[in-house]
Write an enzyme that holds these catalytic residues in place. Structure first.
Site, PDB file in Angstrom:
ATOM      1  N   HIS A   1       0.925  -1.112   0.047  1.00  0.00           N
ATOM      2  CA  HIS A   1      -0.054   0.018   0.088  1.00  0.00           C
ATOM      3  C   HIS A   1       0.889   1.229   0.008  1.00  0.00           C
ATOM      4  O   HIS A   1       1.988   1.538  -0.882  1.00  0.00           O
ATOM      5  CB  HIS A   1      -1.004  -0.300   1.174  1.00  0.00           C
ATOM      6  CG  HIS A   1      -2.060   0.782   1.377  1.00  0.00           C
ATOM      7  ND1 HIS A   1      -2.359   1.797   0.296  1.00  0.00           N
ATOM      8  CD2 HIS A   1      -2.940   1.028   2.286  1.00  0.00           C
ATOM      9  CE1 HIS A   1      -3.535   2.364   0.683  1.00  0.00           C
ATOM     10  NE2 HIS A   1      -3.827   1.949   1.919  1.00  0.00           N
TER      11      HIS A   1
ATOM     12  N   ASP B   1       2.548   5.747  -6.676  1.00  0.00           N
ATOM     13  CA  ASP B   1       4.020   5.597  -6.091  1.00  0.00           C
ATOM     14  C   ASP B   1       5.161   5.465  -6.826  1.00  0.00           C
ATOM     15  O   ASP B   1       6.313   5.767  -6.278  1.00  0.00           O
ATOM     16  CB  ASP B   1       4.013   4.403  -4.876  1.00  0.00           C
ATOM     17  CG  ASP B   1       2.917   4.655  -3.992  1.00  0.00           C
ATOM     18  OD1 ASP B   1       2.853   5.844  -3.355  1.00  0.00           O
ATOM     19  OD2 ASP B   1       2.396   3.637  -3.411  1.00  0.00           O
TER      20      ASP B   1
ATOM     21  N   HIS C   1      -1.816  -2.498  -9.633  1.00  0.00           N
ATOM     22  CA  HIS C   1      -2.961  -2.037  -8.716  1.00  0.00           C
ATOM     23  C   HIS C   1      -4.106  -2.817  -8.688  1.00  0.00           C
ATOM     24  O   HIS C   1      -4.379  -3.548  -9.759  1.00  0.00           O
ATOM     25  CB  HIS C   1      -3.416  -0.436  -9.185  1.00  0.00           C
ATOM     26  CG  HIS C   1      -3.913   0.131  -8.008  1.00  0.00           C
ATOM     27  ND1 HIS C   1      -5.474   0.110  -7.819  1.00  0.00           N
ATOM     28  CD2 HIS C   1      -3.328   0.919  -7.171  1.00  0.00           C
ATOM     29  CE1 HIS C   1      -5.558   0.796  -6.715  1.00  0.00           C
ATOM     30  NE2 HIS C   1      -4.676   1.446  -6.450  1.00  0.00           N
TER      31      HIS C   1
END
Ligand code: CMC
Length: 426
Positions: free
Chosen positions: A264, A362, A305
């Site tokens: 995460h 990210d 994802h």
């Protein structure tokens, strides 16, 4: 009740289940009557489970769409600012000029933390991970703000929301200062939210702070891009904790803990560590091969994802922001070249293409944060700070409506009932 029904046949029984439609997005089948008929649904990782109805954020993973209150994330990142986005998440509409000024002022008035909070930091080792400190100090706020802990009181919930949004940058910066042995910086309330954070991070009491407006704008954009992402793992954690009646500071602390993991929010830190480990473009193939090897647990961090199966719209904006910030600051980071090459290879590789693994938010955020001077260990703290309004908005949405304690069931595969065997007979 709904006019549209789904029929489930099992063990010779036929069950009729309501099907509900949202404004947009797939329909959902209401499986709650199953338990009364002796069945549970089985959905590890909640891949097919809508845990709630919500008006805050919409994601279409196939088309790469992310909307807050209906507004596309790229428009918010380009045209809004973080506190305005917070308002949108909390109240469901963009503020008028007057509402915005009032909201910003309210946040400004709560940036300081009770002085006693600073003593908590001394209990941590200086080399503690900043996320470990954040889990502790954010949860500890519940020991200070007793006047806003009644979750049934709308006013209490509102003031807790403002306090959390206002104090997160202060606590995040204190965490950083503590780990580098520098004195804490007080907030300067004439500064914008992001300027204030940078001032508390990088200022020192000996010199007046100078905050680069380009860097402050990039920071603000990073916060916007992280502000909410519907029922992700940390938000679901906040909601689950909140469903027991726990206070908001404790719930947000639970969310911070869930965010910390590398699958995460911890991925942004892991991406930079991975790029540094790769170290040179000539080694990219080796790492791509490791990521594809079934027997190797290594994964390309910043790729893939659960929901996005085409592209992550946040990554698109983040990539552009990374280019802008690096150009503005005149940074020529070899890691960015590795990142771009890695992205190109992965986007063309059959393994990543067939599994629909694309760069996520990210992947590029670490490059910008590094250019700004944020140390890698603080990356996930930045994510937590940015995600705070999303966590609170979902918590508040749940508490304001009717809800039950979150209590999933299981498929039990352990031993059936058996009699206890005394120690000397085993
Ligand atoms: N590198 C290599 N293979 C991967 C990767 C990756 N980054 N991600 C998924 N896969 C493979 C995985 O091995 C599996 O293969 P197979 O079907 O052969 O078993 C397949 O793709 C599906 O993966 P999954 O783990 O079942 O998918 P998931 O939806 O449960 O996991 C994820 C999503 C984000 C946890 C995962 O893609 C991952 O670990 N990515 C790296 C960590 C990361 O970047 N996380 C940040 C997510 S975005 C920020 C946020 O919202 O928190």
């Amino acid at each position: 009740m709904s006019d549209k029904k789904a029929t489930l046949s099992v063990d010779g029984k036929t069950l009729e289940l309501d099907v509900y439609s949202g404004t947009i997005g797939p329909d959902v089948i209401d499986v709650s009557p199953l338990t009364g008929n002796g069945y549970f649904t089985y959905d590890p990782g909640f891949v097919s489970t809508a845990s709630t109805e919500s008006k805050i954020t919409y994601i279409d993973g196939n088309q790469g769409i992310l909307l807050h209150g209906g507004y596309p994330i790229d428009q918010l990142a380009e045209q809004s600012d973080y506190l305005e986005t917070c308002y949108l998440l909390l109240y469901g509409a963009l503020p008028t000029a007057e509402q915005k000024e009032k909201f910003v002022n309210k946040v400004r008035m709560h940036t300081m933390v009770n002085d006693q909070v600073s003593t908590f930091f001394k209990g941590f080792r200086r080399d503690a991970h900043p996320m470990a400190i954040m889990c502790g100090v954010v949860g500890a706020l519940s020991a200070f703000y007793h006047d806003s802990l009644d979750i049934k009181d709308e006013q209490h919930r509102q003031i807790s929301a403002i306090r959390l949004i206002a104090k997160m940058p202060t606590l995040a910066a204190m965490t950083y200062k503590y780990t580098i042995g520098q004195p804490f910086m007080y907030p300067q309330n004439h500064l914008s939210y992001s300027e204030n954070f940078l001032h508390m991070m990088f200022g020192n009491p000996c010199e007046p702070s100078k905050v680069n407006p380009v860097v402050a704008r990039a920071m603000d954009k990073i916060f916007i891009l992280h502000a909410d992402h519907e029922q992700n793992a940390s938000t679901s954690t906040v909601r689950l904790a909140g469903s027991t009646g726990a206070n908001p500071f404790a719930c947000i602390s639970a969310g911070i803990a869930a965010l910390w993991g590398p699958s995460h929010g911890g991925a942004n830190e892991a991406v930079l560590n991975m790029l540094e480990e790769i170290g040179d473009e000539s080694r990219i193939d080796e790492f791509v091969a490791k990521a594809k090897d079934k027997d190797d647990p290594f994964r390309l961090m910043g790729f893939g994802h659960r929901v996005y199966k085409n592209f992550d719209p946040r990554a698109k904006v983040m990539k552009q922001a990374a280019d802008e910030v690096l150009a503005e600051l005149g940074v020529d980071d070899p890691l960015l070249r590795i990142a771009k090459r890695l992205e190109q290879i992965a986007l063309e590789d059959e393994y990543f293409v067939s599994k629909k693994l694309y760069p996520n938010v990210d992947f590029y955020s670490g490059i910008i944060l590094k250019a700004i001077g944020i140390p890698t260990s603080m990356f996930t703290v930045i994510f937590a700070l940015g995600r705070t309004p999303g966590w609170i908005a979902h918590w508040n949405e749940m508490i304001s409506g009717s809800y039950k304690i979150g209590r999933p069931r299981q498929l039990y595969t352990g031993p059936a009932q058996r009699d206890f065997v005394p120690l000397d007979k085993r």
